[in-house]
Design an enzyme around this catalytic site. Structure first.
Site, PDB file in Angstrom:
ATOM      1  N   LYS A  10       0.821  -1.212   0.000  1.00  0.00           N
ATOM      2  CA  LYS A  10       0.000   0.000   0.000  1.00  0.00           C
ATOM      3  C   LYS A  10       0.861   1.270   0.000  1.00  0.00           C
ATOM      4  O   LYS A  10       2.056   1.219   0.305  1.00  0.00           O
ATOM      5  CB  LYS A  10      -0.948  -0.057   1.201  1.00  0.00           C
ATOM      6  CG  LYS A  10      -1.930  -1.237   1.119  1.00  0.00           C
ATOM      7  CD  LYS A  10      -2.958  -1.232   2.245  1.00  0.00           C
ATOM      8  CE  LYS A  10      -3.894  -2.425   2.131  1.00  0.00           C
ATOM      9  NZ  LYS A  10      -4.944  -2.420   3.189  1.00  0.00           N
ATOM     10  N   TYR A  50     -12.297  -2.627  -4.239  1.00  0.00           N
ATOM     11  CA  TYR A  50     -12.821  -2.840  -2.878  1.00  0.00           C
ATOM     12  C   TYR A  50     -14.356  -2.844  -2.850  1.00  0.00           C
ATOM     13  O   TYR A  50     -14.936  -2.572  -1.808  1.00  0.00           O
ATOM     14  CB  TYR A  50     -12.273  -1.764  -1.943  1.00  0.00           C
ATOM     15  CG  TYR A  50     -10.840  -2.009  -1.497  1.00  0.00           C
ATOM     16  CD1 TYR A  50     -10.501  -3.109  -0.712  1.00  0.00           C
ATOM     17  CD2 TYR A  50      -9.814  -1.123  -1.846  1.00  0.00           C
ATOM     18  CE1 TYR A  50      -9.196  -3.331  -0.286  1.00  0.00           C
ATOM     19  CE2 TYR A  50      -8.501  -1.341  -1.423  1.00  0.00           C
ATOM     20  CZ  TYR A  50      -8.206  -2.450  -0.646  1.00  0.00           C
ATOM     21  OH  TYR A  50      -6.918  -2.665  -0.220  1.00  0.00           O
ATOM     22  N   PHE A  58     -15.724   2.503   6.666  1.00  0.00           N
ATOM     23  CA  PHE A  58     -14.331   2.794   6.308  1.00  0.00           C
ATOM     24  C   PHE A  58     -14.094   2.846   4.795  1.00  0.00           C
ATOM     25  O   PHE A  58     -12.984   3.135   4.350  1.00  0.00           O
ATOM     26  CB  PHE A  58     -13.383   1.772   6.958  1.00  0.00           C
ATOM     27  CG  PHE A  58     -13.559   0.336   6.519  1.00  0.00           C
ATOM     28  CD1 PHE A  58     -13.011  -0.122   5.326  1.00  0.00           C
ATOM     29  CD2 PHE A  58     -14.268  -0.571   7.308  1.00  0.00           C
ATOM     30  CE1 PHE A  58     -13.155  -1.441   4.919  1.00  0.00           C
ATOM     31  CE2 PHE A  58     -14.416  -1.901   6.901  1.00  0.00           C
ATOM     32  CZ  PHE A  58     -13.868  -2.334   5.706  1.00  0.00           C
ATOM     33  N   ARG A  86      -2.058 -14.594   4.443  1.00  0.00           N
ATOM     34  CA  ARG A  86      -2.896 -13.940   5.453  1.00  0.00           C
ATOM     35  C   ARG A  86      -2.242 -14.047   6.828  1.00  0.00           C
ATOM     36  O   ARG A  86      -2.263 -13.104   7.616  1.00  0.00           O
ATOM     37  CB  ARG A  86      -4.303 -14.569   5.478  1.00  0.00           C
ATOM     38  CG  ARG A  86      -5.084 -14.438   4.172  1.00  0.00           C
ATOM     39  CD  ARG A  86      -5.600 -13.066   3.891  1.00  0.00           C
ATOM     40  NE  ARG A  86      -6.552 -12.590   4.882  1.00  0.00           N
ATOM     41  CZ  ARG A  86      -7.200 -11.425   4.780  1.00  0.00           C
ATOM     42  NH1 ARG A  86      -6.991 -10.633   3.740  1.00  0.00           N
ATOM     43  NH2 ARG A  86      -8.047 -11.041   5.701  1.00  0.00           N
ATOM     44  N   ASN A 113      -2.272  -0.164   6.864  1.00  0.00           N
ATOM     45  CA  ASN A 113      -1.702  -1.384   7.453  1.00  0.00           C
ATOM     46  C   ASN A 113      -0.681  -2.074   6.536  1.00  0.00           C
ATOM     47  O   ASN A 113      -0.351  -3.227   6.741  1.00  0.00           O
ATOM     48  CB  ASN A 113      -2.839  -2.335   7.868  1.00  0.00           C
ATOM     49  CG  ASN A 113      -3.721  -2.731   6.693  1.00  0.00           C
ATOM     50  OD1 ASN A 113      -3.413  -2.430   5.546  1.00  0.00           O
ATOM     51  ND2 ASN A 113      -4.815  -3.414   6.976  1.00  0.00           N
ATOM     52  N   HIS A 116      -2.048  -5.688   1.378  1.00  0.00           N
ATOM     53  CA  HIS A 116      -3.272  -6.429   1.073  1.00  0.00           C
ATOM     54  C   HIS A 116      -2.905  -7.809   0.540  1.00  0.00           C
ATOM     55  O   HIS A 116      -1.945  -7.941  -0.223  1.00  0.00           O
ATOM     56  CB  HIS A 116      -4.077  -5.690  -0.013  1.00  0.00           C
ATOM     57  CG  HIS A 116      -5.177  -6.541  -0.619  1.00  0.00           C
ATOM     58  ND1 HIS A 116      -6.456  -6.555  -0.106  1.00  0.00           N
ATOM     59  CD2 HIS A 116      -5.162  -7.432  -1.642  1.00  0.00           C
ATOM     60  CE1 HIS A 116      -7.188  -7.428  -0.822  1.00  0.00           C
ATOM     61  NE2 HIS A 116      -6.421  -7.963  -1.756  1.00  0.00           N
ATOM     62  N   GLU A 127      -9.153 -10.696  -8.187  1.00  0.00           N
ATOM     63  CA  GLU A 127      -8.140  -9.671  -7.984  1.00  0.00           C
ATOM     64  C   GLU A 127      -6.939  -9.786  -8.938  1.00  0.00           C
ATOM     65  O   GLU A 127      -6.374  -8.773  -9.341  1.00  0.00           O
ATOM     66  CB  GLU A 127      -7.647  -9.714  -6.530  1.00  0.00           C
ATOM     67  CG  GLU A 127      -8.740  -9.309  -5.554  1.00  0.00           C
ATOM     68  CD  GLU A 127      -8.329  -9.428  -4.097  1.00  0.00           C
ATOM     69  OE1 GLU A 127      -9.137  -9.027  -3.238  1.00  0.00           O
ATOM     70  OE2 GLU A 127      -7.217  -9.925  -3.805  1.00  0.00           O
TER      71      GLU A 127
HETATM   72  P1  IDP Z   1      -8.146  -7.273   5.246  1.00  0.00           P
HETATM   73  O1  IDP Z   1      -7.304  -6.334   4.424  1.00  0.00           O
HETATM   74  O2  IDP Z   1      -7.405  -7.773   6.452  1.00  0.00           O
HETATM   75  O3  IDP Z   1      -8.781  -8.382   4.448  1.00  0.00           O
HETATM   76  P2  IDP Z   1     -10.743  -5.994   5.256  1.00  0.00           P
HETATM   77  O4  IDP Z   1     -11.736  -6.080   6.367  1.00  0.00           O
HETATM   78  O5  IDP Z   1     -11.026  -6.762   4.008  1.00  0.00           O
HETATM   79  O6  IDP Z   1      -9.315  -6.387   5.865  1.00  0.00           O
HETATM   80  O7  IDP Z   1     -10.581  -4.471   4.909  1.00  0.00           O
HETATM   81  C1  IDP Z   1      -9.904  -4.048   3.737  1.00  0.00           C
HETATM   82  C2  IDP Z   1      -8.998  -2.888   4.097  1.00  0.00           C
HETATM   83  O8  IDP Z   1      -9.800  -1.795   4.552  1.00  0.00           O
HETATM   84  C3  IDP Z   1      -8.034  -3.141   5.275  1.00  0.00           C
HETATM   85  O9  IDP Z   1      -6.852  -3.806   4.899  1.00  0.00           O
HETATM   86  C4  IDP Z   1      -7.773  -1.736   5.770  1.00  0.00           C
HETATM   87  O10 IDP Z   1      -6.830  -1.055   4.927  1.00  0.00           O
HETATM   88  C5  IDP Z   1      -9.140  -1.090   5.585  1.00  0.00           C
HETATM   89  N1  IDP Z   1      -9.964  -1.185   6.808  1.00  0.00           N
HETATM   90  C6  IDP Z   1     -10.577  -2.301   7.296  1.00  0.00           C
HETATM   91  N2  IDP Z   1     -11.264  -2.025   8.442  1.00  0.00           N
HETATM   92  C7  IDP Z   1     -11.074  -0.716   8.665  1.00  0.00           C
HETATM   93  C8  IDP Z   1     -11.524   0.183   9.703  1.00  0.00           C
HETATM   94  O11 IDP Z   1     -12.248  -0.193  10.641  1.00  0.00           O
HETATM   95  N3  IDP Z   1     -11.107   1.490   9.611  1.00  0.00           N
HETATM   96  C9  IDP Z   1     -10.316   1.936   8.581  1.00  0.00           C
HETATM   97  N4  IDP Z   1      -9.896   1.140   7.598  1.00  0.00           N
HETATM   98  C10 IDP Z   1     -10.245  -0.181   7.632  1.00  0.00           C
HETATM   99 MG    MG Z   2     -10.225  -8.330   2.977  1.00  0.00          MG
END
Ligand code: IDP
Ligand code: MG
Length: 140
Positions: A10, A50, A58, A86, A113, A116, A127
């Site tokens: 990212k 997404y 979010f 993961r 974070n 992805h 994807e």
């Molecule tokens: P993942 O990336 O671990 O699969 P997902 O729930 O699919 O998590 O969410 C996709 C992306 O959206 C996350 O990697 C993160 O960048 C963002 N995200 C997820 N939950 C939140 C939140 O509660 N606040 C802000 N950003 C979030």
């Molecule tokens: Mg996800």
């Protein structure tokens, strides 16, 4: 089972010069990089990538964040790599991610974070072709 998965480094991790370190961590799991490139996401691309999160609180912030700079999109191959990646990434929230995971090491907060990874075969099959055409996947 040998699988393929889509990995995105990212924008903030790219800006902070962490690409090589992250790639190293993935290679250390014996996973193989089979395609990769820098791109900038258009708003439409970020929204479509997404789409599954559309309507969540979010979503807008995530779509904006993913356009804040270049990202590195990549395809990786390996034994049970979808689950393996993961695990290596760690929890979505870096504060909850285990030590030694990529998100624990390079993530800043739940949105930013660092990485992805596809969460299932079904996601990977959406994807990977989202970013790569067949003739870019020559390492197979
Ligand atoms: P993942 O990336 O671990 O699969 P997902 O729930 O699919 O998590 O969410 C996709 C992306 O959206 C996350 O990697 C993160 O960048 C963002 N995200 C997820 N939950 C939140 C939140 O509660 N606040 C802000 N950003 C979030
Ligand atoms: Mg996800």
């Amino acid at each position: 089972m040998t699988e393929r998965t889509l990995v995105i480094i990212k924008p903030r991790a790219i800006r902070e010069n962490k690409l090589g370190k992250i790639i190293s961590m993935i290679e250390n799991e014996n996973f193989k990089l089979i395609a990769g490139k820098f791109i900038r996401l258009s708003r439409q691309q970020a929204e479509q990538f997404y789409y599954i999160h559309k309507g969540k609180d979010f979503y807008d912030g995530l779509v904006k964040f993913m356009q804040t700079g270049p990202i590195f999109v990549s395809v990786w191959k390996g034994e049970n790599i979808i689950d393996g990646m993961r695990k290596l990434m760690g929890s979505t929230n870096p504060e909850k991610a285990e030590k030694g995971t990529i998100r624990h090491s390079f993530g800043h907060n739940i949105r930013e974070n660092s990485i992805h990874g596809s969460d299932s075969e079904k996601s990977a099959s959406y994807e990977i072709p989202f970013f790569f055409s067949k003739n870019e996947l020559i390492m197979e």
